[in-house]
Design a protein around this motif. Sequence first.
Motif, mmCIF file in Angstrom:
data_model
loop_
_atom_site.group_PDB
_atom_site.id
_atom_site.type_symbol
_atom_site.label_atom_id
_atom_site.label_comp_id
_atom_site.label_asym_id
_atom_site.label_seq_id
_atom_site.Cartn_x
_atom_site.Cartn_y
_atom_site.Cartn_z
ATOM 1 N N ALA A 1 -5.380 -3.439 9.395
ATOM 2 C CA ALA A 1 -4.491 -2.329 9.765
ATOM 3 C C ALA A 1 -3.724 -1.792 8.572
ATOM 4 O O ALA A 1 -3.546 -0.574 8.420
ATOM 5 N N ILE A 2 -3.260 -2.695 7.703
ATOM 6 C CA ILE A 2 -2.393 -2.271 6.597
ATOM 7 C C ILE A 2 -3.204 -1.843 5.371
ATOM 8 O O ILE A 2 -2.867 -0.857 4.713
ATOM 9 N N TYR A 3 -4.276 -2.572 5.072
ATOM 10 C CA TYR A 3 -4.985 -2.322 3.807
ATOM 11 C C TYR A 3 -6.329 -1.606 3.952
ATOM 12 O O TYR A 3 -6.720 -0.864 3.069
ATOM 13 N N ASP B 1 -1.594 8.715 7.947
ATOM 14 C CA ASP B 1 -1.281 7.282 7.930
ATOM 15 C C ASP B 1 -0.490 6.840 9.157
ATOM 16 O O ASP B 1 -0.454 5.647 9.473
ATOM 17 N N TYR C 1 1.514 4.874 1.393
ATOM 18 C CA TYR C 1 1.188 5.764 2.509
ATOM 19 C C TYR C 1 1.825 7.124 2.274
ATOM 20 O O TYR C 1 2.682 7.279 1.391
ATOM 21 N N GLU C 2 1.433 8.105 3.107
ATOM 22 C CA GLU C 2 2.040 9.437 3.003
ATOM 23 C C GLU C 2 3.558 9.314 3.185
ATOM 24 O O GLU C 2 4.007 8.652 4.132
ATOM 25 N N PRO D 1 0.823 -1.217 0.000
ATOM 26 C CA PRO D 1 0.000 0.000 0.000
ATOM 27 C C PRO D 1 0.858 1.269 0.000
ATOM 28 O O PRO D 1 1.974 1.263 0.529
ATOM 29 N N CYS E 1 7.956 0.197 12.409
ATOM 30 C CA CYS E 1 7.195 -0.320 13.564
ATOM 31 C C CYS E 1 6.701 -1.740 13.297
ATOM 32 O O CYS E 1 6.853 -2.632 14.135
ATOM 33 N N TYR E 2 6.122 -1.957 12.123
ATOM 34 C CA TYR E 2 5.606 -3.291 11.794
ATOM 35 C C TYR E 2 6.745 -4.311 11.666
ATOM 36 O O TYR E 2 6.626 -5.448 12.115
ATOM 37 N N ALA F 1 8.365 5.414 9.491
ATOM 38 C CA ALA F 1 7.865 5.104 10.847
ATOM 39 C C ALA F 1 6.916 3.908 10.821
ATOM 40 O O ALA F 1 7.043 2.988 11.650
ATOM 41 N N ILE F 2 5.995 3.886 9.864
ATOM 42 C CA ILE F 2 4.997 2.805 9.824
ATOM 43 C C ILE F 2 5.666 1.460 9.585
ATOM 44 O O ILE F 2 5.502 0.513 10.363
ATOM 45 N N TRP F 3 6.470 1.373 8.514
ATOM 46 C CA TRP F 3 7.058 0.070 8.183
ATOM 47 C C TRP F 3 8.097 -0.374 9.193
ATOM 48 O O TRP F 3 8.253 -1.570 9.430
ATOM 49 N N THR G 1 8.235 -5.072 15.181
ATOM 50 C CA THR G 1 7.292 -5.888 15.963
ATOM 51 C C THR G 1 7.284 -7.329 15.459
ATOM 52 O O THR G 1 7.383 -8.275 16.252
ATOM 53 N N PHE H 1 -1.926 0.078 15.899
ATOM 54 C CA PHE H 1 -2.266 -1.345 15.928
ATOM 55 C C PHE H 1 -1.151 -2.233 16.471
ATOM 56 O O PHE H 1 -1.390 -3.402 16.775
ATOM 57 N N VAL H 2 0.062 -1.725 16.519
ATOM 58 C CA VAL H 2 1.128 -2.503 17.178
ATOM 59 C C VAL H 2 1.549 -1.844 18.501
ATOM 60 O O VAL H 2 1.912 -2.539 19.448
ATOM 61 N N ARG I 1 -1.664 4.331 11.857
ATOM 62 C CA ARG I 1 -1.656 2.864 11.712
ATOM 63 C C ARG I 1 -0.729 2.208 12.724
ATOM 64 O O ARG I 1 -0.845 1.012 12.993
ATOM 65 N N ILE I 2 0.193 2.990 13.269
ATOM 66 C CA ILE I 2 1.126 2.450 14.270
ATOM 67 C C ILE I 2 0.373 2.042 15.535
ATOM 68 O O ILE I 2 0.832 1.201 16.300
ATOM 69 N N TYR J 1 5.475 9.496 6.543
ATOM 70 C CA TYR J 1 5.204 8.499 7.583
ATOM 71 C C TYR J 1 5.664 7.080 7.205
ATOM 72 O O TYR J 1 5.586 6.170 8.023
ATOM 73 N N PRO K 1 -6.641 6.680 6.392
ATOM 74 C CA PRO K 1 -5.757 7.541 7.189
ATOM 75 C C PRO K 1 -6.577 8.341 8.208
ATOM 76 O O PRO K 1 -7.715 8.723 7.924
#
Lengths: 62, 239
Positions: free
Chosen positions: B36-38, B48, A5-6, A3, A16-17, A12-14, A20, B54-55, B51-52, A9, B42
Amino acid sequence: MIPQYEEKYVFAIWSCYAITAAVLLLFLAYTLWRAARVRRELEQLDGQRRRAPAKPAREAPQ
Amino acid sequence: MWSFANPNKFMRVSGKVLPYTAVLAVLLFAAGLYQAIYVVPPERVQGDSARIIFVHVPAAALSIMIYLAMCISSLVALIWRHPVADLSAKAAAPVGASFTALALVTGALWGYPTWGTWWVWDARLTSELILFFFYIGYIALWDAFDDESKAAPAAAIFCLVGSVFAVLAKYSVELWETLHQPPSLTIGGEENVHDVYHIPLLMMMAAFWLYFVTLWLVRVRMEIRSRRIRAIRLAAARE
């Protein structure tokens, strides 16, 4: 399908995932490996005990 | 609960429960991560980066819950000498420590693009960091003693002392004005997340919780077996 994303961000998003997922999976793998090792060790010790010749029972004091 | 004081019964029951918790955790992680991902849009203010949640939120919530569960186990072990209670707290600690570390790291990664800083010494962040140190101290205390019967009460008392910071981490955002937002999920209180985020967040909470239960069961079983190994070795050494 990744996907979109902005831009500001995305890191930071990837991260974190990814962090984890890495921590949860590595910790699970380590725990299962340790648990299997302990289980094998106990089975070996139990096997040795069963194979060991039975010791004669001590005579009760008269 | 007292029937599980018998390690043999615990091994029997946990062996049956384990596959179910593991499969449920995998299913919930798959469903929650997909949402969470798809699926979720936002967020209005944070975009966006939300989305963090969720973890970050499941890791942070469980870091506190696991510590409080360890406190209850420690109290039971200290008062009633329940033979599985101290092993239960010992088995939970590394999982709780890893969740606390995850909460701190994902929080910092979320904080930088939204607050403009990786870290601030506010009440929530500081109490969570101290909680992490208590987890590490608790684990180190178990390893510091050769004799488990001496390690267990020392670790239990240490755990109870740290409960102050677990409670503080939970309520700090309500007691003080902090940079950290108020709790995202409350039981019976006002929800601070929109419904679109609420269901996936609950799914991820359940997935993290089931992951913890699965790992905790595996680790308690491992600790019971380790205790048997030590007992056999001790008996062999005495013969």
